[in-house]
Design a protein around this motif. Structure first.
Motif, PDB file in Angstrom:
ATOM      1  N   ILE A  23     -14.250  73.921   2.135  1.00  0.00           N
ATOM      2  CA  ILE A  23     -12.965  73.743   2.795  1.00  0.00           C
ATOM      3  C   ILE A  23     -11.896  73.277   1.812  1.00  0.00           C
ATOM      4  CG2 ILE A  23     -11.752  72.538   4.660  1.00  0.00           C
ATOM      5  CD1 ILE A  23     -13.960  74.412   5.631  1.00  0.00           C
ATOM      6  N   GLU A  24     -12.280  72.420   0.882  1.00  0.00           N
ATOM      7  CA  GLU A  24     -11.297  71.779   0.007  1.00  0.00           C
ATOM      8  C   GLU A  24     -10.556  72.772  -0.879  1.00  0.00           C
ATOM      9  OE1 GLU A  24     -13.856  68.973  -1.799  1.00  0.00           O
ATOM     10  OE2 GLU A  24     -13.826  67.603  -0.075  1.00  0.00           O
ATOM     11  N   GLY A  25     -11.142  73.932  -1.132  1.00  0.00           N
ATOM     12  CA  GLY A  25     -10.458  74.923  -1.948  1.00  0.00           C
ATOM     13  C   GLY A  25      -9.568  75.859  -1.165  1.00  0.00           C
ATOM     14  N   MET A  26      -9.496  75.700   0.142  1.00  0.00           N
ATOM     15  CA  MET A  26      -8.712  76.606   0.976  1.00  0.00           C
ATOM     16  C   MET A  26      -7.232  76.237   0.956  1.00  0.00           C
ATOM     17  SD  MET A  26     -11.151  76.990   4.354  1.00  0.00           S
ATOM     18  CE  MET A  26      -9.978  78.057   5.190  1.00  0.00           C
ATOM     19  N   GLU A  27      -6.388  77.247   1.050  1.00  0.00           N
ATOM     20  CA  GLU A  27      -4.951  77.047   1.185  1.00  0.00           C
ATOM     21  C   GLU A  27      -4.427  77.931   2.311  1.00  0.00           C
ATOM     22  OE1 GLU A  27      -2.952  74.993  -0.164  1.00  0.00           O
ATOM     23  OE2 GLU A  27      -4.237  74.143  -1.727  1.00  0.00           O
ATOM     24  N   PRO A  28      -3.821  77.323   3.334  1.00  0.00           N
ATOM     25  CA  PRO A  28      -3.689  75.882   3.530  1.00  0.00           C
ATOM     26  C   PRO A  28      -4.992  75.277   4.059  1.00  0.00           C
ATOM     27  CG  PRO A  28      -2.757  77.029   5.400  1.00  0.00           C
ATOM     28  CD  PRO A  28      -3.176  78.097   4.417  1.00  0.00           C
ATOM     29  N   ILE A  29      -5.142  73.970   3.949  1.00  0.00           N
ATOM     30  CA  ILE A  29      -6.290  73.271   4.525  1.00  0.00           C
ATOM     31  C   ILE A  29      -6.205  73.398   6.044  1.00  0.00           C
ATOM     32  CG2 ILE A  29      -7.415  71.038   4.831  1.00  0.00           C
ATOM     33  CD1 ILE A  29      -7.739  72.134   2.031  1.00  0.00           C
ATOM     34  N   PRO A  30      -7.281  73.824   6.713  1.00  0.00           N
ATOM     35  CA  PRO A  30      -7.209  73.996   8.168  1.00  0.00           C
ATOM     36  C   PRO A  30      -6.956  72.694   8.907  1.00  0.00           C
ATOM     37  CG  PRO A  30      -9.468  74.273   7.366  1.00  0.00           C
ATOM     38  CD  PRO A  30      -8.597  74.203   6.166  1.00  0.00           C
ATOM     39  N   ASP A  31      -6.270  72.811  10.034  1.00  0.00           N
ATOM     40  CA  ASP A  31      -5.868  71.629  10.806  1.00  0.00           C
ATOM     41  C   ASP A  31      -7.055  70.796  11.280  1.00  0.00           C
ATOM     42  OD1 ASP A  31      -3.223  72.338  10.488  1.00  0.00           O
ATOM     43  OD2 ASP A  31      -3.086  73.355  12.432  1.00  0.00           O
ATOM     44  N   TRP A  32      -8.206  71.441  11.521  1.00  0.00           N
ATOM     45  CA  TRP A  32      -9.338  70.719  12.091  1.00  0.00           C
ATOM     46  C   TRP A  32     -10.070  69.857  11.064  1.00  0.00           C
ATOM     47  CZ3 TRP A  32     -14.089  71.671   9.950  1.00  0.00           C
ATOM     48  CH2 TRP A  32     -14.234  72.861   9.234  1.00  0.00           C
ATOM     49  N   TYR A  33      -9.807  70.083   9.788  1.00  0.00           N
ATOM     50  CA  TYR A  33     -10.563  69.399   8.734  1.00  0.00           C
ATOM     51  C   TYR A  33     -10.085  67.963   8.545  1.00  0.00           C
ATOM     52  CZ  TYR A  33     -12.379  68.321   4.083  1.00  0.00           C
ATOM     53  OH  TYR A  33     -13.008  67.729   3.024  1.00  0.00           O
ATOM     54  N   ASP A  34     -11.022  67.054   8.321  1.00  0.00           N
ATOM     55  CA  ASP A  34     -10.750  65.654   8.026  1.00  0.00           C
ATOM     56  C   ASP A  34     -11.475  65.315   6.730  1.00  0.00           C
ATOM     57  OD1 ASP A  34     -10.650  62.885   7.820  1.00  0.00           O
ATOM     58  OD2 ASP A  34     -10.940  62.549   9.963  1.00  0.00           O
ATOM     59  N   GLU A  35     -10.730  65.024   5.686  1.00  0.00           N
ATOM     60  CA  GLU A  35     -11.335  64.813   4.367  1.00  0.00           C
ATOM     61  C   GLU A  35     -12.254  63.600   4.324  1.00  0.00           C
ATOM     62  OE1 GLU A  35      -7.555  62.358   2.388  1.00  0.00           O
ATOM     63  OE2 GLU A  35      -8.131  64.344   1.647  1.00  0.00           O
ATOM     64  N   GLU A  36     -12.186  62.734   5.324  1.00  0.00           N
ATOM     65  CA  GLU A  36     -13.059  61.562   5.354  1.00  0.00           C
ATOM     66  C   GLU A  36     -14.405  61.852   6.018  1.00  0.00           C
ATOM     67  OE1 GLU A  36     -11.002  58.289   7.087  1.00  0.00           O
ATOM     68  OE2 GLU A  36      -9.429  58.271   5.553  1.00  0.00           O
ATOM     69  N   GLU A  37     -14.587  63.077   6.510  1.00  0.00           N
ATOM     70  CA  GLU A  37     -15.841  63.432   7.175  1.00  0.00           C
ATOM     71  C   GLU A  37     -16.546  64.562   6.444  1.00  0.00           C
ATOM     72  OE1 GLU A  37     -16.370  63.590  11.405  1.00  0.00           O
ATOM     73  OE2 GLU A  37     -14.241  63.131  11.697  1.00  0.00           O
ATOM     74  N   SER A  38     -17.859  64.577   6.545  1.00  0.00           N
ATOM     75  CA  SER A  38     -18.635  65.698   6.026  1.00  0.00           C
ATOM     76  C   SER A  38     -18.521  66.884   6.979  1.00  0.00           C
ATOM     77  CB  SER A  38     -20.094  65.306   5.830  1.00  0.00           C
ATOM     78  OG  SER A  38     -20.648  64.793   7.029  1.00  0.00           O
ATOM     79  N   VAL A  39     -18.771  68.058   6.450  1.00  0.00           N
ATOM     80  CA  VAL A  39     -18.693  69.309   7.204  1.00  0.00           C
ATOM     81  C   VAL A  39     -20.071  69.946   7.221  1.00  0.00           C
ATOM     82  CG1 VAL A  39     -17.677  71.627   7.282  1.00  0.00           C
ATOM     83  CG2 VAL A  39     -16.275  69.669   6.600  1.00  0.00           C
ATOM     84  N   HIS A  40     -20.491  70.416   8.366  1.00  0.00           N
ATOM     85  CA  HIS A  40     -21.828  71.006   8.491  1.00  0.00           C
ATOM     86  C   HIS A  40     -21.764  72.393   9.126  1.00  0.00           C
ATOM     87  CE1 HIS A  40     -23.595  67.120   7.514  1.00  0.00           C
ATOM     88  NE2 HIS A  40     -22.787  66.572   8.410  1.00  0.00           N
ATOM     89  N   ILE A  41     -22.649  73.261   8.660  1.00  0.00           N
ATOM     90  CA  ILE A  41     -22.982  74.489   9.379  1.00  0.00           C
ATOM     91  C   ILE A  41     -24.404  74.284   9.862  1.00  0.00           C
ATOM     92  CG2 ILE A  41     -23.352  76.966   9.240  1.00  0.00           C
ATOM     93  CD1 ILE A  41     -21.167  77.068   7.122  1.00  0.00           C
ATOM     94  N   PRO A  42     -24.587  74.041  11.144  1.00  0.00           N
ATOM     95  CA  PRO A  42     -25.884  73.571  11.625  1.00  0.00           C
ATOM     96  C   PRO A  42     -26.911  74.683  11.764  1.00  0.00           C
ATOM     97  CG  PRO A  42     -24.411  73.849  13.470  1.00  0.00           C
ATOM     98  CD  PRO A  42     -23.597  74.149  12.240  1.00  0.00           C
ATOM     99  N   GLN A  43     -28.149  74.274  11.879  1.00  0.00           N
ATOM    100  CA  GLN A  43     -29.220  75.118  12.400  1.00  0.00           C
ATOM    101  C   GLN A  43     -29.512  74.629  13.822  1.00  0.00           C
ATOM    102  OE1 GLN A  43     -28.828  75.887   8.721  1.00  0.00           O
ATOM    103  NE2 GLN A  43     -30.244  74.179   8.711  1.00  0.00           N
ATOM    104  N   CYS A  44     -29.585  75.545  14.763  1.00  0.00           N
ATOM    105  CA  CYS A  44     -29.848  75.178  16.150  1.00  0.00           C
ATOM    106  C   CYS A  44     -31.035  75.972  16.692  1.00  0.00           C
ATOM    107  CB  CYS A  44     -28.633  75.455  17.036  1.00  0.00           C
ATOM    108  SG  CYS A  44     -27.129  74.604  16.531  1.00  0.00           S
TER     109      CYS A  44
END
Length: 266
Positions: A23-44
């Motif tokens: 996410i950090e390399g994206m321009e613009p940074i998406p609105d849903w992203y919070d730099e203080e939180e980790s980001v996951h793509i889960p397995q369900c």
């Protein structure tokens, strides 16, 4: 970690590694992203208890073998009757051996393809379009996957509650604070940037498609299944307004192709 979606239908969850870097390399940074939180793509994985019989679709990855065995031990009263492996891939089939040893279920796998021996699925009950299993309170139907990231994959739907298990399709990243939340419980809408991030990288073949043809297929899936809920293997459960997300996926496919055409897909 699990959450009950409907009576007897449980969502089993593995967060996967922190994917903040994508996410950090994206321009613009998406609105849903919070730099203080980790980001996951889960397995369900999903457990269905129909009263008469039980069924688990997918296994989580081998890293979560203890987790899923612990969850099953808590949730199951009389053992596991069926283990459905959507396709021979680590996040979906990696726990097959351990679950077989613990519960000795009937293993169900796609009747398509010829690489089942990779996870010792060559003795599985092979199913596809037109096959079903009656669990008592729930009846599941099997389908050849319309959109997939491997040579062979199996989708599943459930008749009573209108659930569609889309496996790799309709995956998306989420924040640490959003784990096991339904999409309608998120602070904001699930916009196309999340779906775009996942499908542009994981289902990368979208770069090469005939966009209008894929959009017609998305509409066909929507019309054929008309699901009340969408339960992906790599995203959060969509339990309301499922049609909205089919329309979003049409836009996602067009945007992936557009970005590739102008050399902007990273």
């Amino acid at each position: 970690m699990d959450r009950e979606i409907r009576p007897g239908v449980h969502w089993l969850y593995e967060p996967g590694p922190d994917r903040s870097g994508m996410i950090e390399g994206m321009e613009p940074i998406p609105d849903w992203y919070d730099e203080e939180e980790s980001v996951h793509i889960p397995q369900c994985a999903y457990l269905l208890d129909g009263g008469d019989e039980t069924l688990l679709i997918d296994t989580l990855s081998p890293a979560s073998t203890d987790l899923i065995l612990g969850e099953l031990d808590e949730l199951l009263d009389d053992g596991l009757d069926y283990l459905v492996v959507s396709h021979p891939d680590v996040p979906h089939a990696g726990g097959t051996g351990a679950i077989r040893r613990e519960y000795d279920p009937t293993v169900v796998a796609p009747r398509y393809g010829d690489d089942h021996e990779l996870y010792r699925l060559d003795d599985a009950r092979l199913v596809g379009e037109g096959d079903s299993i009656d669990l008592g309170g729930y009846v599941v139907d099997f389908h050849e996957a319309t959109f997939l990231d491997a040579p062979v994959s199996l989708w599943m739907s459930e008749r009573t509650e209108g659930m569609l298990f889309t496996v790799d399709w309709m995956g998306f990243p989420h924040l640490e604070s959003e784990r096991l939340r339904f999409v309608d419980e998120l602070d904001g809408d699930l916009d196309g940037t999340r779906l775009l991030q996942f499908h542009g990288r994981v289902l990368f073949w979208h770069q090469y498609v005939d966009v209008e043809k894929v959009q017609r297929e998305i509409e066909r899936v929507k019309r054929t299944h008309d699901p009340e809920m969408i339960l992906p293997a790599h995203g959060l459960v969509i339990r309301e307004d499922s049609g909205t997300y089919f329309e979003l996926m049409k836009d996602v496919v067009a945007e992936i192709e557009r970005r590739d055409r102008i050399g902007a897909l990273g």
